[in-house]
Write a protein that holds these residues in place. Structure first.
Motif, short mmCIF file in Angstrom:
data_model
loop_
_atom_site.label_atom_id
_atom_site.label_comp_id
_atom_site.label_asym_id
_atom_site.label_seq_id
_atom_site.Cartn_x
_atom_site.Cartn_y
_atom_site.Cartn_z
N GLY A 64 0.80 -1.22 0.00
CA GLY A 64 0.00 0.00 0.00
C GLY A 64 0.83 1.27 0.00
N ASN A 65 2.04 1.19 0.52
CA ASN A 65 2.91 2.34 0.61
C ASN A 65 3.76 2.45 -0.65
N GLY A 66 3.85 3.65 -1.23
CA GLY A 66 4.60 3.82 -2.47
C GLY A 66 6.07 3.49 -2.33
N LEU A 67 6.66 3.83 -1.18
CA LEU A 67 8.06 3.51 -0.95
C LEU A 67 8.28 2.00 -0.89
N ASP A 68 7.39 1.31 -0.17
CA ASP A 68 7.48 -0.15 -0.10
C ASP A 68 7.36 -0.76 -1.50
N ALA A 69 6.45 -0.23 -2.29
CA ALA A 69 6.20 -0.78 -3.63
C ALA A 69 7.43 -0.63 -4.52
N PHE A 70 8.12 0.51 -4.42
CA PHE A 70 9.31 0.69 -5.25
C PHE A 70 10.48 -0.14 -4.73
N LEU A 75 14.53 -4.46 -5.15
CA LEU A 75 15.23 -5.62 -4.59
C LEU A 75 15.00 -6.88 -5.44
N LEU A 76 13.82 -7.01 -6.03
CA LEU A 76 13.60 -8.15 -6.92
C LEU A 76 14.46 -8.03 -8.16
N MET A 77 14.65 -6.82 -8.68
CA MET A 77 15.54 -6.65 -9.83
C MET A 77 16.97 -7.03 -9.46
N GLU A 78 17.38 -6.66 -8.25
CA GLU A 78 18.73 -6.99 -7.81
C GLU A 78 18.88 -8.49 -7.54
N ALA A 79 17.81 -9.15 -7.13
CA ALA A 79 17.88 -10.58 -6.81
C ALA A 79 17.73 -11.47 -8.03
N ALA A 80 17.13 -10.96 -9.10
CA ALA A 80 16.85 -11.79 -10.28
C ALA A 80 18.14 -12.33 -10.89
N THR A 96 12.01 8.23 -10.35
CA THR A 96 11.85 6.80 -10.09
C THR A 96 11.89 5.98 -11.38
N ALA A 97 11.39 6.52 -12.48
CA ALA A 97 11.46 5.79 -13.75
C ALA A 97 12.90 5.60 -14.19
N ARG A 98 13.73 6.64 -14.02
CA ARG A 98 15.14 6.50 -14.39
C ARG A 98 15.86 5.51 -13.48
N LEU A 99 15.54 5.56 -12.17
CA LEU A 99 16.12 4.58 -11.26
C LEU A 99 15.69 3.16 -11.65
N PHE A 100 14.41 3.02 -11.96
CA PHE A 100 13.88 1.71 -12.37
C PHE A 100 14.63 1.21 -13.60
N THR A 101 14.80 2.07 -14.59
CA THR A 101 15.50 1.68 -15.82
C THR A 101 16.96 1.36 -15.53
N HIS A 102 17.57 2.13 -14.66
CA HIS A 102 18.97 1.87 -14.28
C HIS A 102 19.13 0.46 -13.71
N THR A 190 4.73 9.84 -9.17
CA THR A 190 3.46 9.98 -8.48
C THR A 190 2.96 8.67 -7.89
N TYR A 191 3.47 7.55 -8.38
CA TYR A 191 3.02 6.24 -7.91
C TYR A 191 3.87 5.72 -6.74
N PHE A 192 5.05 6.32 -6.56
CA PHE A 192 5.99 5.79 -5.58
C PHE A 192 6.39 6.83 -4.53
N SER A 193 5.46 7.72 -4.19
CA SER A 193 5.67 8.70 -3.11
C SER A 193 6.93 9.53 -3.35
N ALA A 194 7.15 9.93 -4.59
CA ALA A 194 8.35 10.68 -4.93
C ALA A 194 8.06 12.02 -5.58
#
Length: 528
Positions: A64-70, A75-80, A96-102, A190-194
């Motif tokens: 439910g929390n945007g920070l938790d969701a991101f 961490l799943l990207m790092e663990a994959a 957050t989109a640039r971090l996600f892509t990184h 806007t989706y990740f409390s940022a």
């Protein structure tokens, strides 16, 4: 999805045409599928061991929390170790989109296969970046239902309206075919409390076990559909220098002040510590994944074969003791009003939360909902609207907004799509209860059959509701010409409840009220 409604209506009024055909249907894409056996990955070993401890096939955790969701995605990207499959409607160009892509690129660099599937409406013209990413040997990028005109894409709303205005609204994220996240969130601040101005109140669900492979099957259907076109057919092909340039830009974005501030906020999360230590608790349950077939985009609107909506109909047709409905864009139609009325008459408590006009990002969509408020209240539905909750700490003198740190936000807006029935069944997904989600766009969601999880969600929802939303009621008065019913917005965080406004949308600007009135005059409900 609200911005799409604006574009669609404008071009529908201009064009007056509802026909056309796609230009990329002849493109032959090489099929690929989820990697089936990933039990020997780090995620696979841990999740398999946990699955053997439970009778139910899947474990779920609400985000439910945007920070938790991101943080969970990161961490799943790092663990994959084997694969990442990513499917989204909107993919912003922000922190957050640039971090996600990184972190996607980091995964690809260590040998993880990355498949990135985006709706062509929602990537904000980032074809050059996406094309450069696709130069990586481990990254494939496809755009779903691409616009045929790559220079002026919105012209497709005139030349091929019947297909162009129907979009892939699905959101899914799958790591190693072992853990999957679906829900309401796209990729963006806007989706990740940022975001410093507006943050969406949203909900995802993380699922492990059998659920993840089911989401992978849904992803494969879309990835291998003829409307999913590789980026190389849609944008100038990049080269190694282009990928190097994107890598440099993403590295700079990651080390920038905004990113560092945001990542520092993630470090304090309790969920992050639980994830890192392998102590994250899941609710194990039976579930049913429901989703639209990708052919929905090209089939006739009246053809509901392959829709997820019939799967929900059985649940909606049943009698309930309690139904909690959360939908940011909520247009129930006369049929929905009758359904809710039947539930109330059978003894159910029916509670609906949607956006107020002040919290809604698209007044046009609110116009489609407004006409149903009085009928819903008369039917006995408890109707609530999220209030924007401005934060005065990020305003300049005179009321003008000023930048603040990433933790601040001046406005809240509802974006979660959730339903809870009888405190035993929980729905989380991408589908709004409006004509666009039901009839036009494609969606995905899951029904989770778990009393503990559903009860917890219900208790939290009902406890928090008075603090974050206004309850609507009808005030009846008698005038010389007869009876008059006025809408009243009530603040129930006080006792007794305090009237906030009467027959005037609270905290909404005059411009928003005008747009709502204007669009309320147009016969456009089916497009919203």
């Amino acid at each position: 999805m609200g911005y799409l409604s604006v574009v669609v209506v404008v071009f529908a009024l201009i064009s007056g045409t509802l026909s056309g055909c796609a230009s990329f249907s002849a493109v032959q894409s090489e099929p690929s599928y989820a990697i089936a056996d990933t039990r020997d990955t780090r995620l696979g070993r841990g999740i398999t061991a946990e699955t053997h401890k439970h009778d139910a096939p899947s474990g779920f955790r609400l985000l439910g929390n945007g920070l938790d969701a991101f943080a969970t995605r990161l961490l799943l990207m790092e663990a994959a170790e084997v694969s990442l499959d990513v499917q989204y409607y909107l993919y912003h160009d922000d922190t957050t989109a640039r971090l996600f892509t990184h972190y996607l690129l980091r995964a690809a660099d260590r040998g993880v296969r990355v498949r990135l599937l985006l709706d062509d409406f929602g990537h904000g013209g980032q074809e050059a970046m996406l094309s450069a990413l696709a130069e990586h040997p481990n990254i494939a990028v496809r755009l779903f239902n691409p616009f045929s005109n790559r220079v002026l894409p919105y012209l497709d709303f005139v030349t091929r309206f019947s297909v162009a205005h129907r979009r892939m609204h699905n959101k899914s994220f799958i790591a190693d075919n072992q853990a999957a996240i679906i829900g309401g969130r796209n990729i963006g601040d806007t989706y990740f409390s940022a975001d410093i101005y507006t943050n969406f109140s949203d909900l995802d669900v993380l699922g492990i076990g059998g659920f993840a492979s089911e989401v992978s099957e849904a992803f494969d259907l879309y990835w291998n559909h003829r409307l999913a076109v590789p980026i190389r057919y849609l944008a100038p092909e990049a080269d190694a220098d282009g990928l190097t340039a994107v890598r440099t830009q993403l590295d700079a974005a990651r080390t920038g002040e905004r990113s560092r501030n945001y990542l520092a906020r993630l470090q304090s999360l309790g969920l992050l510590e639980e994830l890192l230590e392998g102590q994250l608790e899941f609710s194990w349950a039976e579930s049913v994944l429901i989703y639209d077939q990708p052919d929905k985009i090209i089939n006739a609107v009246a053809d509901n074969s392959g829709h997820l909506e019939p799967a929900l109909k059985a649940l909606l047709a049943a009698r309930h003791s309690e139904a909690l409905i959360i939908s940011p864009y909520f247009i129930p139609g006369n049929t929905g009003v009758i359904t809710f009325s039947d539930w109330v008459n059978a003894g159910a408590r029916v509670v609906v939360l949607t956006n107020s006009l002040a919290a809604n990002d698209v007044p046009m969509v609110h116009a489609g909902y407004a006409a149903y408020r009085k009928p819903l209240i008369r039917a006995g539905v408890q109707l609530w609207e999220l209030r924007p909750q401005p934060d005065p700490s990020i305003r300049r003198a005179g009321g003008r907004k000023r930048p603040s740190d990433l933790a601040g936000s001046s406005r809240a807006s509802l974006h979660a799509k959730t339903m809870v029935f009888d405190r035993s069944v929980l729905f989380v997904g991408s589908m709004n209860l409006d004509p666009r989600s039901i009839n036009l766009n494609t969606e995905i969601g899951v029904l989770i059959f778990h009393e503990g999880l559903a009860t917890h969600a219900s208790d939290v929802f009902m406890a928090e509701l008075p603090r974050h939303a206004w309850r609507l009621d009808i005030e009846t008065s008698h005038r010389w010409w007869g009876q008059a019913d006025a809408l009243v917005w009530l603040d129930e965080s006080t006792w007794p409840a305090t009237p906030v406004s009467k027959d005037s949308e609270p905290e909404a600007s005059a411009w928003s009220r005008f747009q709502m009135w204007l669009f309320g005059l147009l016969p456009i409900e089916g497009l919203l």
